[in-house]
Design a protein around this motif. Structure first.
Motif, PDB file in Angstrom:
ATOM      1  N   PRO A 195       0.841  -1.362   0.184  1.00 48.51           N
ATOM      2  CA  PRO A 195      -0.430   0.063   0.097  1.00 48.51           C
ATOM      3  C   PRO A 195       0.787   1.106   0.010  1.00 48.51           C
ATOM      4  O   PRO A 195       1.984   1.343   1.277  1.00 48.51           O
ATOM      5  CB  PRO A 195      -0.192  -0.468   1.239  1.00 48.51           C
ATOM      6  N   GLY A 196       0.596   2.183  -1.060  1.00 49.67           N
ATOM      7  CA  GLY A 196       1.591   3.438  -1.153  1.00 49.67           C
ATOM      8  C   GLY A 196       2.402   3.248  -2.005  1.00 49.67           C
ATOM      9  O   GLY A 196       2.903   4.454  -1.862  1.00 49.67           O
ATOM     10  N   GLU A 197       3.246   2.172  -2.439  1.00 51.19           N
ATOM     11  CA  GLU A 197       3.962   1.972  -2.499  1.00 51.19           C
ATOM     12  C   GLU A 197       4.268   1.949  -4.332  1.00 51.19           C
ATOM     13  O   GLU A 197       3.422   2.069  -4.772  1.00 51.19           O
ATOM     14  CB  GLU A 197       5.126   0.860  -2.798  1.00 51.19           C
ATOM     15  N   LYS A 198       4.922   2.562  -4.481  1.00 50.03           N
ATOM     16  CA  LYS A 198       5.128   3.045  -6.201  1.00 50.03           C
ATOM     17  C   LYS A 198       6.629   2.929  -6.767  1.00 50.03           C
ATOM     18  O   LYS A 198       7.406   2.317  -6.194  1.00 50.03           O
ATOM     19  CB  LYS A 198       4.792   4.198  -6.561  1.00 50.03           C
ATOM     20  N   VAL A 199       6.600   2.872  -7.963  1.00 51.46           N
ATOM     21  CA  VAL A 199       7.971   2.158  -8.713  1.00 51.46           C
ATOM     22  C   VAL A 199       7.895   4.030  -9.479  1.00 51.46           C
ATOM     23  O   VAL A 199       7.395   4.332  -9.763  1.00 51.46           O
ATOM     24  CB  VAL A 199       7.637   1.312 -10.311  1.00 51.46           C
ATOM     25  N   GLU A 200       9.848   4.326  -8.839  1.00 53.33           N
ATOM     26  CA  GLU A 200       9.699   5.471  -9.400  1.00 53.33           C
ATOM     27  C   GLU A 200      10.993   5.056 -10.766  1.00 53.33           C
ATOM     28  O   GLU A 200      11.607   4.099  -9.947  1.00 53.33           O
ATOM     29  CB  GLU A 200      10.336   6.082  -8.233  1.00 53.33           C
ATOM     30  N   VAL A 201      10.769   5.817 -11.422  1.00 56.97           N
ATOM     31  CA  VAL A 201      11.601   6.147 -12.908  1.00 56.97           C
ATOM     32  C   VAL A 201      12.711   7.069 -12.845  1.00 56.97           C
ATOM     33  O   VAL A 201      11.927   7.957 -12.738  1.00 56.97           O
ATOM     34  CB  VAL A 201      11.070   5.824 -13.924  1.00 56.97           C
ATOM     35  N   VAL A 202      13.465   6.465 -13.223  1.00 56.85           N
ATOM     36  CA  VAL A 202      15.164   7.759 -12.801  1.00 56.85           C
ATOM     37  C   VAL A 202      15.726   7.510 -14.042  1.00 56.85           C
ATOM     38  O   VAL A 202      16.626   7.166 -14.139  1.00 56.85           O
ATOM     39  CB  VAL A 202      15.201   7.881 -11.429  1.00 56.85           C
ATOM     40  N   TYR A 203      15.964   9.656 -14.183  1.00 55.96           N
ATOM     41  CA  TYR A 203      16.679   9.203 -15.531  1.00 55.96           C
ATOM     42  C   TYR A 203      18.134   9.837 -15.537  1.00 55.96           C
ATOM     43  O   TYR A 203      18.216  10.784 -14.980  1.00 55.96           O
ATOM     44  CB  TYR A 203      16.136   9.982 -16.682  1.00 55.96           C
TER      45      TYR A 203
END
Length: 393
Positions: A327-335
């Motif tokens: 819950p509340g977690e997401k995948v962050e995409v960093v360039y």
């Protein structure tokens, strides 16, 4: 002297509050597919691990021998304390049969027979175990015995005891069921309800029964191994797969007599927490940052003299995968990429990276590369351009 450790709740951590009381002094809940630790309680604290050691013994034997090989019993192996199969010096047994004895009944003499068969001695086999642990990424584990009996040894860094951490123990089981080339054999042996066999000459017969109660305790249970010594307390490591989600639980110091059931209560609690709170999501559903389509190239050849060349970029496709998020977690995409390049640049040259992560855990990386090659401005090219533009005629 035995003593009982009451359940302890460590406040100040949201996940700890959601999981509730655990009896284990050290505990880990791991995503068995990715290796990400979802919950831990003193997960990096080194402790003796008793017969949970035998998951490493089993996988090392499987990877370094054949099932049909005959292993000979030494006097030293026959002298091991209970729990034991009762092998006698000079007898021979098939390796596969001994592995069932090792994992179903947790026989200590069997472990030594196998270790000596594979490596020639317990010490040499422990070296194989430690090498494998290092390969897996276990940094806080020290194997001395193949059966998990409490032991210490002197090293160049001082005295070490036979020990691991809940995090490392979970990593070892993950290797056994996911990454090892012998994972199918490991699962088949450890999930068997029973196994009967004889020594190679057929003089003595034995019957082994699986004592891993977790196998019938929860739907989807795959494998596991119990352990106990007076120093380690009750220990357990087990894996479950349900709804395409795989969870691994590792417990160290989970009570002392007469609290044999504590490990099952903790295992169920952590498994149910994982099943209830974590769901699978597509990696490709992550929110992407705005990416540059080109990057400037200095000193690059261009049709127009003096014009700064812009190099088009190519994003290599990434294999889509499902990731387990709470819950509340997401995948962050960093360039991350270079602000400019200097010619020459080769086609396919890496110029940047997209990193998919949740917190500090990296799910995947995606390369950003040069779509075409760009040559550098040199004397020959300048001369050629001059002739083209100002040549006689």
């Amino acid at each position: 002297m035995f003593f009982c450790i009451p359940p302890v709740l460590c406040y100040g951590d949201e996940k700890t509050a959601e999981v509730g009381n655990l009896y284990a002094l050290s505990a880990v809940l791991m995503d068995g597919d990715s290796g990400r630790i979802l919950y831990e309680k003193n997960g990096r604290e080194q402790r003796p691990m008793a017969s949970t050691t035998k998951i490493m013994t089993c996988i090392v034997v499987l990877e370094n021998s054949r099932p049909e090989e005959a292993a000979t019993v030494s006097a030293y192996a026959a002298s091991m304390p209970k729990v034991r199969l009762g092998v006698q010096e000079g007898e021979q047994y098939r390796v596969e049969d001994l592995l069932y004895s090792l994992m179903l009944e947790s026989h200590n003499d069997t472990a030594v027979v196998l270790a000596e068969h594979v490596a020639g001695s317990v010490e040499a086999f422990a070296d194989l175990m430690n090498k494998k642990a290092e390969e897996i990424g276990c940094r806080d584990t020290c194997f001395i015995t193949p059966n998990g009996l409490d032991a210490e040894k002197e090293t160049k860094n001082g005295k070490r005891e036979h020990s691991t951490t809940a995090a490392d123990l979970a990593r070892i089981l993950r290797y056994c069921i996911k990454d090892s080339p012998k994972r199918e054999a490991f699962l088949s042996i450890t999930a068997a309800p029973s196994h009967g066999f004889s020594d190679c000459e057929g003089r003595r017969s034995f019957s082994c029964v699986n004592h891993n109660a977790f196998l019938t305790m929860m739907e989807g249970a795959l494998t596991g191994k119990t352990g106990f010594t007076a120093k380690a307390g009750y220990c357990y490591v087990g894996a479950l797969k349900r709804e395409d989600k795989t969870f691994i639980v590792a417990l160290l110091g989970c009570g002392w007599p007469n609290n044999k059931g504590y490990k099952w209560a903790d295992t169920r609690k952590l498994m149910e927490y994982g099943l209830e709170h974590y769901s699978l999501q597509k990696l490709s559903d992550a929110e992407f940052p705005k990416l540059p389509s080109t990057v400037p190239v200095e000193n690059g050849q261009s049709p127009i003299l003096g014009e700064e060349k812009e190099l088009p970029l190519f994003c290599k496709p990434i294999k889509d995968q499902m990731v387990l998020l709470g819950p509340g977690e997401k995948v962050e995409v960093v360039y991350e990429g270079v602000p400019f390049l200097t010619a020459p640049v080769k086609k396919g040259e890496r110029v940047g990276t997209l990193t998919y992560k949740t917190g500090d855990f990296i799910w995947a990386e995606q390369e950003i590369t040069a779509r075409e090659a760009i040559e550098e401005i040199n004397f020959a090219w300048c001369l050629e351009q001059t002739i083209k533009r100002f040549g006689a005629g």
